[in-house]
Write a protein that holds these residues in place. Structure first.
Motif, PDB file in Angstrom:
ATOM      1  N   UNK A  37      -0.582   9.127   3.138  1.00  0.00           N
ATOM      2  CA  UNK A  37      -1.442   8.889   4.139  1.00  0.00           C
ATOM      3  C   UNK A  37      -2.265  10.210   4.331  1.00  0.00           C
ATOM      4  N   UNK A  38      -1.578  11.452   4.598  1.00  0.00           N
ATOM      5  CA  UNK A  38      -2.146  12.451   5.194  1.00  0.00           C
ATOM      6  C   UNK A  38      -2.789  13.232   3.972  1.00  0.00           C
ATOM      7  N   UNK A  39      -2.235  13.073   2.746  1.00  0.00           N
ATOM      8  CA  UNK A  39      -3.149  13.765   1.628  1.00  0.00           C
ATOM      9  C   UNK A  39      -4.321  12.888   1.523  1.00  0.00           C
ATOM     10  N   UNK A  40      -4.228  11.369   1.573  1.00  0.00           N
ATOM     11  CA  UNK A  40      -5.325  10.637   1.419  1.00  0.00           C
ATOM     12  C   UNK A  40      -6.509  10.953   2.539  1.00  0.00           C
ATOM     13  N   UNK A  90       0.763   8.352  -6.833  1.00  0.00           N
ATOM     14  CA  UNK A  90       1.939   7.830  -5.574  1.00  0.00           C
ATOM     15  C   UNK A  90       2.597   6.311  -6.239  1.00  0.00           C
ATOM     16  N   UNK A  91       1.295   5.567  -6.870  1.00  0.00           N
ATOM     17  CA  UNK A  91       1.667   4.042  -7.318  1.00  0.00           C
ATOM     18  C   UNK A  91       2.640   4.379  -8.366  1.00  0.00           C
ATOM     19  N   UNK A  92       2.776   5.171  -9.285  1.00  0.00           N
ATOM     20  CA  UNK A  92       3.542   5.306 -10.139  1.00  0.00           C
ATOM     21  C   UNK A  92       5.278   5.521  -9.602  1.00  0.00           C
ATOM     22  N   UNK A  93       5.171   6.508  -8.829  1.00  0.00           N
ATOM     23  CA  UNK A  93       6.426   6.840  -8.050  1.00  0.00           C
ATOM     24  C   UNK A  93       7.031   5.517  -7.440  1.00  0.00           C
ATOM     25  N   UNK A 136      -4.656  10.594  -7.646  1.00  0.00           N
ATOM     26  CA  UNK A 136      -3.628  10.910  -6.641  1.00  0.00           C
ATOM     27  C   UNK A 136      -2.877   9.674  -6.222  1.00  0.00           C
ATOM     28  N   UNK A 137      -3.725   8.717  -6.033  1.00  0.00           N
ATOM     29  CA  UNK A 137      -3.226   7.320  -5.671  1.00  0.00           C
ATOM     30  C   UNK A 137      -2.316   6.928  -6.710  1.00  0.00           C
ATOM     31  N   UNK A 171       0.883  -1.243   0.136  1.00  0.00           N
ATOM     32  CA  UNK A 171       0.069  -0.073   0.057  1.00  0.00           C
ATOM     33  C   UNK A 171       0.708   1.272   0.026  1.00  0.00           C
ATOM     34  N   UNK A 172       0.378   2.184  -0.802  1.00  0.00           N
ATOM     35  CA  UNK A 172       1.371   3.653  -0.595  1.00  0.00           C
ATOM     36  C   UNK A 172       0.619   4.292   0.433  1.00  0.00           C
ATOM     37  N   UNK A 173      -0.191   4.006   1.278  1.00  0.00           N
ATOM     38  CA  UNK A 173      -0.608   4.516   2.430  1.00  0.00           C
ATOM     39  C   UNK A 173       0.466   4.228   3.694  1.00  0.00           C
ATOM     40  N   UNK A 174       1.301   3.540   3.171  1.00  0.00           N
ATOM     41  CA  UNK A 174       2.628   3.328   4.218  1.00  0.00           C
ATOM     42  C   UNK A 174       3.459   4.641   4.306  1.00  0.00           C
ATOM     43  N   UNK A 175       3.362   5.511   3.093  1.00  0.00           N
ATOM     44  CA  UNK A 175       4.036   6.577   3.060  1.00  0.00           C
ATOM     45  C   UNK A 175       3.270   7.795   3.855  1.00  0.00           C
ATOM     46  N   UNK A 176       3.890   8.391   4.873  1.00  0.00           N
ATOM     47  CA  UNK A 176       3.136   9.326   5.566  1.00  0.00           C
ATOM     48  C   UNK A 176       2.547  10.415   4.806  1.00  0.00           C
ATOM     49  N   UNK A 177       3.451  10.926   3.985  1.00  0.00           N
ATOM     50  CA  UNK A 177       2.883  12.046   3.187  1.00  0.00           C
ATOM     51  C   UNK A 177       1.553  11.698   2.317  1.00  0.00           C
TER      52      UNK A 177
END
Length: 208
Positions: free
Chosen positions: A163-166, A199-202, A195-196, A155-161
């Motif tokens: 997660x806060x944006x989501x 983040x996934x592509x990054x 936006x998700x 999950x990209x939500x493991x990244x704090x930035x």
């Protein structure tokens, strides 16, 4: 445990990120870990292959399938269409109780600091919104898409930035739902999915 039980266990492990794209599925090891014979494991792997979640590679054998760049792009394009539509329909059809449930999940997500917990609550938020849309054909389409979503990777939500944006994106969707503004709900959900996708592509570029 019969074949279907082994299938459900392996499916859950793929969904929860215990089995990641590229991980090999060795019958003997899995049978020992699950406490079953190799036959139900073999049946489970065949079923996962039919679902498009597992691939057989030459000289390697069965492994959790890894989506290529084009597949990831196509998956997010369809997700934006389907989930955007779900948000628009939910803005019109959701009951007060359903809106309260979505808001409660969003409140828990707003307080989440752990990636795994945020991932679980995020899934609950999207599932509750889909239920509130009250469209069986849309629900079936999303169910098919959700299996492919399992093999996107961690999950990209493991990244704090992220997660806060989501959290902010979810709050914006919820505000549109409460206002019964279908157009705004769809636009905000599409923005959330896009936006998700970024983040996934990054993440994919970092891995490769």
């Amino acid at each position: 445990m019969h074949g279907n039980g082994a299938y459900e266990r392996l499916l859950a492990e793929i969904r929860n990120g215990q089995l990641l794209p590229g991980d090999r599925l060795r019958e003997t090891e899995l049978a020992e870990r699950l406490g079953v014979s190799r036959t139900p494991v073999r049946e489970a792997i065949r079923q996962l292959e039919a679902d498009g979640l597992v691939a057989h590679l030459p000289r390697i054998g069965a492994s959790v399938r890894r989506l290529d760049y084009a597949e990831v792009m196509e998956l997010y394009e369809m997700r934006a269409v389907l989930e955007g539509t779900a948000a628009r329909l939910a803005a019109r059809a959701a009951s007060d109780i359903e809106l309260e449930e979505i808001a409660a999940i969003d409140g828990d997500l707003a307080n989440a600091t752990d990636g795994a917990e945020a991932f679980r609550l995020n899934r609950m938020f999207h599932a509750a919104l889909l239920d509130a849309a009250k469209n069986r054909f849309l629900h079936r389409s999303m169910t098919a898409l959700q299996k492919a979503l399992m093999i996107l990777g961690p999950t990209t939500l493991a990244e704090s930035d992220r997660l806060e944006a989501a959290k902010e994106e979810h709050a914006a969707v919820l505000a549109a739902l409460r206002a019964h503004d279908g157009a705004a709900a769809e636009a905000r959900m599409r923005a959330h999915i896009e936006a998700s996708q970024r983040a996934r592509l990054r993440t994919l570029r970092t891995v490769h």
